[in-house]
Design an enzyme around this catalytic site. Sequence first.
Site, PDB file in Angstrom:
ATOM      1  N   LYS A  19       0.844  -1.204   0.000  1.00 54.06           N
ATOM      2  CA  LYS A  19       0.000   0.000   0.000  1.00 54.06           C
ATOM      3  C   LYS A  19       0.881   1.257   0.000  1.00 54.06           C
ATOM      4  O   LYS A  19       2.072   1.170   0.319  1.00 54.06           O
ATOM      5  CB  LYS A  19      -0.906  -0.024   1.230  1.00 54.06           C
ATOM      6  CG  LYS A  19      -0.148  -0.067   2.550  1.00 54.06           C
ATOM      7  CD  LYS A  19      -1.057  -0.443   3.705  1.00 54.06           C
ATOM      8  CE  LYS A  19      -0.314  -0.379   5.029  1.00 54.06           C
ATOM      9  NZ  LYS A  19      -1.133  -0.867   6.139  1.00 54.06           N
ATOM     10  N   ARG A 117     -10.986   0.566  14.502  1.00 52.06           N
ATOM     11  CA  ARG A 117     -10.954   1.197  13.188  1.00 52.06           C
ATOM     12  C   ARG A 117     -12.070   0.589  12.350  1.00 52.06           C
ATOM     13  O   ARG A 117     -13.207   0.998  12.448  1.00 52.06           O
ATOM     14  CB  ARG A 117      -9.557   1.018  12.575  1.00 52.06           C
ATOM     15  CG  ARG A 117      -9.263   1.951  11.440  1.00 52.06           C
ATOM     16  CD  ARG A 117      -7.776   1.970  11.071  1.00 52.06           C
ATOM     17  NE  ARG A 117      -7.258   0.695  10.585  1.00 52.06           N
ATOM     18  CZ  ARG A 117      -5.988   0.511  10.207  1.00 52.06           C
ATOM     19  NH1 ARG A 117      -5.127   1.499  10.268  1.00 52.06           N
ATOM     20  NH2 ARG A 117      -5.594  -0.662   9.771  1.00 52.06           N
ATOM     21  N   HIS A 146      -6.849  -6.830  13.101  1.00 55.01           N
ATOM     22  CA  HIS A 146      -5.628  -6.019  13.079  1.00 55.01           C
ATOM     23  C   HIS A 146      -5.265  -5.659  14.517  1.00 55.01           C
ATOM     24  O   HIS A 146      -6.141  -5.378  15.332  1.00 55.01           O
ATOM     25  CB  HIS A 146      -5.858  -4.764  12.234  1.00 55.01           C
ATOM     26  CG  HIS A 146      -4.604  -4.027  11.885  1.00 55.01           C
ATOM     27  ND1 HIS A 146      -3.449  -4.661  11.461  1.00 55.01           N
ATOM     28  CD2 HIS A 146      -4.310  -2.692  11.885  1.00 55.01           C
ATOM     29  CE1 HIS A 146      -2.510  -3.741  11.217  1.00 55.01           C
ATOM     30  NE2 HIS A 146      -3.012  -2.552  11.462  1.00 55.01           N
ATOM     31  N   ARG A 205       1.015 -10.485   7.538  1.00 58.49           N
ATOM     32  CA  ARG A 205       1.015  -9.277   6.704  1.00 58.49           C
ATOM     33  C   ARG A 205       2.085  -8.296   7.170  1.00 58.49           C
ATOM     34  O   ARG A 205       1.791  -7.174   7.552  1.00 58.49           O
ATOM     35  CB  ARG A 205      -0.353  -8.565   6.791  1.00 58.49           C
ATOM     36  CG  ARG A 205      -1.588  -9.440   6.649  1.00 58.49           C
ATOM     37  CD  ARG A 205      -2.878  -8.594   6.677  1.00 58.49           C
ATOM     38  NE  ARG A 205      -3.043  -7.815   7.890  1.00 58.49           N
ATOM     39  CZ  ARG A 205      -3.844  -8.162   8.909  1.00 58.49           C
ATOM     40  NH1 ARG A 205      -4.560  -9.262   8.874  1.00 58.49           N
ATOM     41  NH2 ARG A 205      -3.923  -7.369   9.972  1.00 58.49           N
ATOM     42  N   TYR A 247      16.034  30.973   3.222  1.00 51.01           N
ATOM     43  CA  TYR A 247      14.892  31.777   3.671  1.00 51.01           C
ATOM     44  C   TYR A 247      14.951  32.039   5.173  1.00 51.01           C
ATOM     45  O   TYR A 247      15.340  31.149   5.940  1.00 51.01           O
ATOM     46  CB  TYR A 247      13.584  31.029   3.391  1.00 51.01           C
ATOM     47  CG  TYR A 247      13.226  30.927   1.936  1.00 51.01           C
ATOM     48  CD1 TYR A 247      12.980  32.070   1.174  1.00 51.01           C
ATOM     49  CD2 TYR A 247      13.095  29.675   1.332  1.00 51.01           C
ATOM     50  CE1 TYR A 247      12.617  31.957  -0.165  1.00 51.01           C
ATOM     51  CE2 TYR A 247      12.742  29.561   0.003  1.00 51.01           C
ATOM     52  CZ  TYR A 247      12.503  30.706  -0.744  1.00 51.01           C
ATOM     53  OH  TYR A 247      12.148  30.597  -2.053  1.00 51.01           O
ATOM     54  N   CYS A 294      14.303  24.354   1.465  1.00 43.98           N
ATOM     55  CA  CYS A 294      13.394  25.012   0.529  1.00 43.98           C
ATOM     56  C   CYS A 294      12.556  23.950  -0.177  1.00 43.98           C
ATOM     57  O   CYS A 294      12.713  22.754   0.078  1.00 43.98           O
ATOM     58  CB  CYS A 294      14.178  25.800  -0.524  1.00 43.98           C
ATOM     59  SG  CYS A 294      15.430  26.885   0.164  1.00 43.98           S
ATOM     60  N   MET A 295      11.688  24.361  -1.074  1.00 46.66           N
ATOM     61  CA  MET A 295      10.851  23.395  -1.777  1.00 46.66           C
ATOM     62  C   MET A 295      11.698  22.424  -2.613  1.00 46.66           C
ATOM     63  O   MET A 295      11.441  21.218  -2.639  1.00 46.66           O
ATOM     64  CB  MET A 295       9.842  24.109  -2.679  1.00 46.66           C
ATOM     65  CG  MET A 295       8.848  23.164  -3.332  1.00 46.66           C
ATOM     66  SD  MET A 295       7.781  23.967  -4.520  1.00 46.66           S
ATOM     67  CE  MET A 295       6.684  24.857  -3.453  1.00 46.66           C
ATOM     68  N   ASP A 296      12.724  22.955  -3.276  1.00 50.53           N
ATOM     69  CA  ASP A 296      13.464  22.141  -4.248  1.00 50.53           C
ATOM     70  C   ASP A 296      14.954  22.005  -3.958  1.00 50.53           C
ATOM     71  O   ASP A 296      15.655  21.317  -4.693  1.00 50.53           O
ATOM     72  CB  ASP A 296      13.312  22.761  -5.647  1.00 50.53           C
ATOM     73  CG  ASP A 296      11.896  23.190  -5.909  1.00 50.53           C
ATOM     74  OD1 ASP A 296      11.015  22.313  -5.840  1.00 50.53           O
ATOM     75  OD2 ASP A 296      11.654  24.392  -6.129  1.00 50.53           O
TER      76      ASP A 296
HETATM   77  C1  LIG Z   1      -0.482  -1.527   7.001  1.00 53.29           C
HETATM   78  C2  LIG Z   1      -1.084  -2.755   7.532  1.00 53.29           C
HETATM   79  C3  LIG Z   1      -0.289  -3.868   7.826  1.00 53.29           C
HETATM   80  C4  LIG Z   1       1.225  -3.823   7.816  1.00 53.29           C
HETATM   81  O1  LIG Z   1       1.667  -3.124   8.961  1.00 53.29           O
HETATM   82  P1  LIG Z   1       3.226  -3.033   9.327  1.00 53.29           P
HETATM   83  O2  LIG Z   1       3.242  -2.340  10.638  1.00 53.29           O
HETATM   84  O3  LIG Z   1       3.859  -2.229   8.251  1.00 53.29           O
HETATM   85  O4  LIG Z   1       3.739  -4.415   9.376  1.00 53.29           O
HETATM   86  C5  LIG Z   1      -0.928  -5.041   8.171  1.00 53.29           C
HETATM   87  N1  LIG Z   1      -2.279  -5.103   8.253  1.00 53.29           N
HETATM   88  C6  LIG Z   1      -3.073  -4.037   8.007  1.00 53.29           C
HETATM   89  C7  LIG Z   1      -4.558  -4.179   8.121  1.00 53.29           C
HETATM   90  C8  LIG Z   1      -2.510  -2.831   7.658  1.00 53.29           C
HETATM   91  O5  LIG Z   1      -3.301  -1.768   7.428  1.00 53.29           O
END
Ligand SMILES: *Cc1c(COP(=O)(O)O)cnc(C)c1O
Length: 353
Positions: A19, A117, A146, A205, A247, A294-296
């Site tokens: 992601k 969540r 989660h 995950r 700046y 700065c920005m760049d």
């Molecule tokens: C982002 C996410 C993960 C991974 O989390 P890490 O802390 O990067 O290992 C796993 N499960 C869900 C639902 C997430 O949103």
Amino acid sequence: MQRIREKVGLAPLICAPVKADAYGHGAVPMARAAIDAGASYLAVASVDEGAELRSAGIGVPILVLSLPLPEELVSAARLGLSLLLGDEDMVKEAAFAAEQAGEKLAVHLKIDTGMGRVGCRPEAASTLAAYITSFPSLVYAGTATHLSVADSRVLEDIRYTKKQLSLFTKSIESIRVAGFDPGIVHAANSGAVLLHGDACFDLVRPGILLYGYSPVEHPPITVEPVMELITRIVLIKTMRRGEAVSYGRTWTASEDTRIATIPVGYGDGLPRGLSGNFSVCIQRRLYPLVGRICMDQCMIDLGNDTDIRRWDEVTIFGGKARSAAELAAKLCTIPYEIMCNINKRVPRVYAYL
Ligand SMILES: *Cc1c(COP(=O)(O)O)cnc(C)c1O
């Protein structure tokens, strides 16, 4: 991937979270690298992110971790994405969308065991499992939760995670008792992979670990940052004592010194909050950033080191420079945010080791 595999053992499947453009690393190349190294699932946040992977020809199952909008559901079904859903309204919408698309849509039942969540209450899990199963256009493919403090070594947090895991296992049991197969059961993020072996179930995950950072202090596996932010010196000039840089003229040379300009700024995702509070690496030595970012562009004080030349390479973080975690700590944030914010103006160059 190999170290995660050693840590979790042979049984669990590995889902690579890609992601937010793979935490800033580039979703498609990182997804391919993860699959080559043994990942059998990918995870994204949105249907659009899933579409990017499918357009690149990636065919493995893709979990959409966040809730899509109703109008994205038909695409999700056409793209063969798997949705994490935790309420009847969304399940119904998803079922109709799948029917409309003429596809079977995989749904993972999401249970909120304490993250606060998305997901259903643990006691609602078996009813929702029955509901998902009642739609012929849906495949009840998995069950997930989660963990909110799996990366903490504080005793109270460890207890909280154990409580989340026990609520989760009880929900899974209730789904089985009601006569449904919970499918692929998953809960573990990076923190849980490192500290909670009992959270691994059928699939893990781990996100940040794959990118070489640990959310846990003193992790039980070695991690090496994957991303290095590299630029080059575009100009060196001598500033005289009393002359100001950038700046707001927040920095003034206290003696004659050589100042290098590098073409990186907050417009690339280098946080402006690091102005005057951060060092970069040139030829294995650290040099301070001076004046405002700065920005760049931003400026580095080379002092009297005359061996540093125009066009020399500068590592801002990763590699021999400060890690994104050190940089994050200065800003009271986490390396995730630093890497995600390195935006698309910065070309990604891949070196496969
Ligand atoms: C982002 C996410 C993960 C991974 O989390 P890490 O802390 O990067 O290992 C796993 N499960 C869900 C639902 C997430 O949103």
